[in-house]
Scaffold this motif. Structure first.
Motif, short mmCIF file in Angstrom:
data_model
loop_
_atom_site.label_atom_id
_atom_site.label_comp_id
_atom_site.label_asym_id
_atom_site.label_seq_id
_atom_site.Cartn_x
_atom_site.Cartn_y
_atom_site.Cartn_z
N ARG A 18 28.71 -48.80 -79.17
CA ARG A 18 30.04 -48.88 -78.56
C ARG A 18 30.89 -47.67 -78.97
NH1 ARG A 18 32.87 -54.48 -78.90
NH2 ARG A 18 31.42 -54.87 -77.23
N PHE A 22 32.38 -44.90 -76.48
CA PHE A 22 33.82 -44.65 -76.50
C PHE A 22 34.10 -43.16 -76.66
CE2 PHE A 22 37.67 -44.06 -79.08
CZ PHE A 22 38.62 -44.63 -78.25
N ARG A 36 42.97 -46.84 -74.46
CA ARG A 36 42.75 -48.24 -74.12
C ARG A 36 41.73 -48.36 -73.00
NH1 ARG A 36 44.34 -52.14 -70.55
NH2 ARG A 36 44.70 -54.21 -71.40
N GLU A 37 41.88 -47.55 -71.97
CA GLU A 37 40.93 -47.59 -70.85
C GLU A 37 39.55 -47.14 -71.29
OE1 GLU A 37 39.38 -48.37 -67.23
OE2 GLU A 37 41.40 -48.89 -67.91
N ALA A 39 38.27 -47.62 -74.23
CA ALA A 39 37.72 -48.76 -74.98
C ALA A 39 37.21 -49.83 -74.02
CB ALA A 39 38.77 -49.33 -75.92
N ILE A 40 37.96 -50.10 -72.97
CA ILE A 40 37.52 -51.10 -71.99
C ILE A 40 36.22 -50.66 -71.33
CG2 ILE A 40 38.08 -52.15 -69.75
CD1 ILE A 40 41.04 -52.14 -70.70
N VAL A 44 34.79 -52.98 -74.82
CA VAL A 44 35.71 -53.77 -75.63
C VAL A 44 36.48 -54.71 -74.70
CG1 VAL A 44 37.73 -53.64 -77.14
CG2 VAL A 44 35.94 -51.93 -77.32
N ALA A 46 39.37 -56.52 -72.78
CA ALA A 46 40.67 -55.97 -72.40
C ALA A 46 41.81 -56.51 -73.25
CB ALA A 46 40.94 -56.25 -70.93
N ALA A 49 41.72 -54.31 -76.41
CA ALA A 49 41.29 -52.92 -76.24
C ALA A 49 42.23 -51.93 -76.90
CB ALA A 49 41.13 -52.60 -74.76
N HIS A 50 43.54 -52.18 -76.81
CA HIS A 50 44.50 -51.23 -77.37
C HIS A 50 44.32 -51.09 -78.88
CE1 HIS A 50 48.22 -48.98 -77.79
NE2 HIS A 50 48.51 -49.76 -78.82
N ARG A 52 41.70 -52.05 -80.73
CA ARG A 52 40.35 -51.59 -81.08
C ARG A 52 40.21 -50.09 -80.86
NH1 ARG A 52 40.74 -54.96 -83.72
NH2 ARG A 52 40.42 -57.11 -83.20
N ALA A 53 40.83 -49.56 -79.82
CA ALA A 53 40.78 -48.11 -79.58
C ALA A 53 41.47 -47.38 -80.72
CB ALA A 53 41.46 -47.77 -78.25
#
Length: 73
Positions: A18, A22, A36-37, A39-40, A44, A46, A49-50, A52-53
């Motif tokens: 992952r 990423f 964020r996008e 990560a999605i 990840v 949604a 995602a923010h 986790r990114a």
């Protein structure tokens, strides 16, 4: 007893699938989409995602790989 710290330098540490995905998405779409996008698209959920990114970018091994990939481009 606490966990042992990983003493391997960031450039020698392995990334998860992952994280690799990423990094590739982030570097190839630099400035076109948000972290964020990225990560999605890397898999990840949604709803998280923010955060986790942000966490992924702050990891030394991921940050080092991002810098290396950007310098190669």
């Amino acid at each position: 007893m606490g966990r042992k710290k990983n003493m391997t330098p960031p450039e020698d540490q392995q990334l998860t699938r992952r994280e690799v995905k990423f990094v590739k998405i982030l570097v190839s779409n630099d400035g076109l989409i948000t972290m964020r996008e990225c990560a999605i698209r890397a898999g990840v959920p949604a709803c998280s995602a923010h955060s986790r990114a942000y966490e992924m970018v702050r990891r030394p091994r991921v940050a080092h790989r991002i810098a290396r990939e950007r310098s190669e481009l």
